[in-house]
Write a protein that holds these residues in place. Sequence first.
Motif, PDB file in Angstrom:
ATOM      1  N   ALA A 298       0.824  -1.207   0.000  1.00  0.00           N
ATOM      2  CA  ALA A 298       0.000   0.000   0.000  1.00  0.00           C
ATOM      3  C   ALA A 298       0.861   1.261   0.000  1.00  0.00           C
ATOM      4  O   ALA A 298       0.516   2.252  -0.646  1.00  0.00           O
ATOM      5  N   ILE A 299       1.971   1.215   0.699  1.00  0.00           N
ATOM      6  CA  ILE A 299       2.827   2.408   0.812  1.00  0.00           C
ATOM      7  C   ILE A 299       3.724   2.572  -0.408  1.00  0.00           C
ATOM      8  O   ILE A 299       3.815   3.672  -0.974  1.00  0.00           O
TER       9      ILE A 299
ATOM     10  N   THR B 164      -2.181  -5.618  14.169  1.00  0.00           N
ATOM     11  CA  THR B 164      -1.478  -5.483  12.889  1.00  0.00           C
ATOM     12  C   THR B 164      -2.459  -5.237  11.750  1.00  0.00           C
ATOM     13  O   THR B 164      -2.178  -4.465  10.819  1.00  0.00           O
ATOM     14  N   SER B 165      -3.621  -5.877  11.807  1.00  0.00           N
ATOM     15  CA  SER B 165      -4.633  -5.661  10.767  1.00  0.00           C
ATOM     16  C   SER B 165      -5.160  -4.224  10.803  1.00  0.00           C
ATOM     17  O   SER B 165      -5.421  -3.627   9.754  1.00  0.00           O
ATOM     18  N   ILE B 166      -5.297  -3.660  11.996  1.00  0.00           N
ATOM     19  CA  ILE B 166      -5.754  -2.268  12.100  1.00  0.00           C
ATOM     20  C   ILE B 166      -4.686  -1.313  11.584  1.00  0.00           C
ATOM     21  O   ILE B 166      -4.994  -0.307  10.924  1.00  0.00           O
ATOM     22  N   MET B 167      -3.423  -1.637  11.844  1.00  0.00           N
ATOM     23  CA  MET B 167      -2.330  -0.829  11.294  1.00  0.00           C
ATOM     24  C   MET B 167      -2.339  -0.883   9.768  1.00  0.00           C
ATOM     25  O   MET B 167      -2.054   0.120   9.098  1.00  0.00           O
ATOM     26  N   ALA B 168      -2.703  -2.041   9.223  1.00  0.00           N
ATOM     27  CA  ALA B 168      -2.824  -2.158   7.766  1.00  0.00           C
ATOM     28  C   ALA B 168      -3.939  -1.257   7.239  1.00  0.00           C
ATOM     29  O   ALA B 168      -3.816  -0.650   6.161  1.00  0.00           O
ATOM     30  N   CYS B 169      -5.036  -1.141   7.993  1.00  0.00           N
ATOM     31  CA  CYS B 169      -6.126  -0.242   7.594  1.00  0.00           C
ATOM     32  C   CYS B 169      -5.635   1.198   7.482  1.00  0.00           C
ATOM     33  O   CYS B 169      -5.976   1.913   6.530  1.00  0.00           O
ATOM     34  N   THR B 170      -4.841   1.618   8.453  1.00  0.00           N
ATOM     35  CA  THR B 170      -4.325   2.992   8.442  1.00  0.00           C
ATOM     36  C   THR B 170      -3.514   3.263   7.187  1.00  0.00           C
ATOM     37  O   THR B 170      -3.679   4.289   6.522  1.00  0.00           O
ATOM     38  N   ASP B 171      -2.633   2.326   6.831  1.00  0.00           N
ATOM     39  CA  ASP B 171      -1.796   2.515   5.645  1.00  0.00           C
ATOM     40  C   ASP B 171      -2.619   2.470   4.362  1.00  0.00           C
ATOM     41  O   ASP B 171      -2.327   3.182   3.395  1.00  0.00           O
ATOM     42  N   VAL B 172      -3.650   1.639   4.337  1.00  0.00           N
ATOM     43  CA  VAL B 172      -4.530   1.589   3.155  1.00  0.00           C
ATOM     44  C   VAL B 172      -5.280   2.903   3.005  1.00  0.00           C
ATOM     45  O   VAL B 172      -5.406   3.449   1.897  1.00  0.00           O
ATOM     46  N   PHE B 173      -5.785   3.459   4.113  1.00  0.00           N
ATOM     47  CA  PHE B 173      -6.483   4.742   4.052  1.00  0.00           C
ATOM     48  C   PHE B 173      -5.555   5.852   3.578  1.00  0.00           C
ATOM     49  O   PHE B 173      -5.939   6.695   2.770  1.00  0.00           O
ATOM     50  N   ASP B 174      -4.329   5.864   4.091  1.00  0.00           N
ATOM     51  CA  ASP B 174      -3.382   6.911   3.713  1.00  0.00           C
ATOM     52  C   ASP B 174      -3.010   6.842   2.235  1.00  0.00           C
ATOM     53  O   ASP B 174      -2.755   7.872   1.600  1.00  0.00           O
ATOM     54  N   SER B 175      -2.982   5.632   1.695  1.00  0.00           N
ATOM     55  CA  SER B 175      -2.554   5.465   0.301  1.00  0.00           C
ATOM     56  C   SER B 175      -3.700   5.541  -0.698  1.00  0.00           C
ATOM     57  O   SER B 175      -3.484   5.863  -1.867  1.00  0.00           O
TER      58      SER B 175
ATOM     59  N   ARG C 177      -9.091   8.151  12.307  1.00  0.00           N
ATOM     60  CA  ARG C 177      -8.642   9.526  12.007  1.00  0.00           C
ATOM     61  C   ARG C 177      -8.036   9.588  10.613  1.00  0.00           C
ATOM     62  O   ARG C 177      -8.262  10.560   9.868  1.00  0.00           O
ATOM     63  N   ALA C 178      -7.250   8.557  10.259  1.00  0.00           N
ATOM     64  CA  ALA C 178      -6.684   8.512   8.905  1.00  0.00           C
ATOM     65  C   ALA C 178      -7.785   8.388   7.862  1.00  0.00           C
ATOM     66  O   ALA C 178      -7.717   8.998   6.787  1.00  0.00           O
ATOM     67  N   MET C 179      -8.807   7.610   8.166  1.00  0.00           N
ATOM     68  CA  MET C 179      -9.949   7.449   7.260  1.00  0.00           C
ATOM     69  C   MET C 179     -10.660   8.780   7.042  1.00  0.00           C
ATOM     70  O   MET C 179     -10.941   9.176   5.901  1.00  0.00           O
ATOM     71  N   ALA C 180     -10.948   9.502   8.129  1.00  0.00           N
ATOM     72  CA  ALA C 180     -11.671  10.771   8.019  1.00  0.00           C
ATOM     73  C   ALA C 180     -10.839  11.847   7.338  1.00  0.00           C
ATOM     74  O   ALA C 180     -11.391  12.743   6.692  1.00  0.00           O
ATOM     75  N   ALA C 181      -9.517  11.753   7.465  1.00  0.00           N
ATOM     76  CA  ALA C 181      -8.649  12.776   6.880  1.00  0.00           C
ATOM     77  C   ALA C 181      -8.349  12.535   5.408  1.00  0.00           C
ATOM     78  O   ALA C 181      -8.070  13.488   4.669  1.00  0.00           O
ATOM     79  N   SER C 182      -8.418  11.280   4.963  1.00  0.00           N
ATOM     80  CA  SER C 182      -7.974  10.963   3.605  1.00  0.00           C
ATOM     81  C   SER C 182      -9.122  10.721   2.627  1.00  0.00           C
ATOM     82  O   SER C 182      -8.960  10.917   1.423  1.00  0.00           O
ATOM     83  N   MET C 183     -10.277  10.311   3.119  1.00  0.00           N
ATOM     84  CA  MET C 183     -11.375   9.971   2.225  1.00  0.00           C
ATOM     85  C   MET C 183     -12.271  11.172   1.958  1.00  0.00           C
ATOM     86  O   MET C 183     -12.334  12.099   2.774  1.00  0.00           O
TER      87      MET C 183
END
Length: 317
Positions: free
Chosen positions: A102-103, A134-145, A185-191
Amino acid sequence: MALRALDNTLPMASAERPKKLPKLSAAAAAVVPAASPEGKRKKNDENSAPKATTEQAVEYVRSEDLQPVPHPKAKAAGLVAELDSKDWIRACDALNDARRLAIHHPSLLNPILGKVMLAIVKTMKSPRSAVCKTSIMACTDVFDSFGNLLSSASDDAFDKLLLQLLLKASQDKRFVAEEAEKAMRAMAASMPPLPLLRKLKAYVHHANLRVRAKAAVAMSQCASRMDVATMKEFGMSAMLQVAAELLSDRLPEAREAARGMVNSMHAAFSKEAAAAREEEEGAAAAAAASWESLCALSLPPISAQSVAKIVSQSQSQ
């Protein structure tokens, strides 16, 4: 009657009670002399270091420390199968591979994003905290990308992912809940805020108080990124009604988020009204009157008074 002499009688032997032998406890009976081979072996076991457990520790790698994948095409091809592995260590490794793709290789992840999201949702339900985090951390990176996540993945995959994030952010395990809040927070900021706000609105009436509160926080974050045109597309009256309903929620977190929504709406509304009446006298008064009229038309009197009080407190600060 002749009497028998007492001198010739023999004294009766006194019956002595037998002495009780002390009973040995099971622990005492099991004592092995130190000089014996068994005793020496036990002593050596006590002095030896404890054996290492077979449980492997999982390292939580920060996003900025993740390196590119050496063979990204091959890794992307087998990613979904690896995420579905029964071995939780392999599942964690696959989640980190998804983060790296994702990154550093988003173009390779985009075609399989929907399947990857569904696989991540499955790992989020794991009873192992390491896999869940770890799965939640993956969500953050997917949202950011993938800021356009809703258009890149299926609605069904995102709906399931959103529900799991809200549930994880609401649970008692603090380190998991904090990671889920970070992902939201990453979801709300990136989408894009409008489609996300429409998704979040469904959780305002959720039976779980904490889920309602976390959804309210995300909605407030969306509202802070919206201009008045986007708010009107969603519906100014609908947004006001949602905020007014959350103002009476049982949890302070939800009520605070509702106040943030009201302030964001009033700021956007006043900005547009001021721009429309920039050359007219009394523009500020006209904007205030328009806002009060909107509240009166959209809300019951008591709710309208609560909203007016929030705006007044915000302006006085």
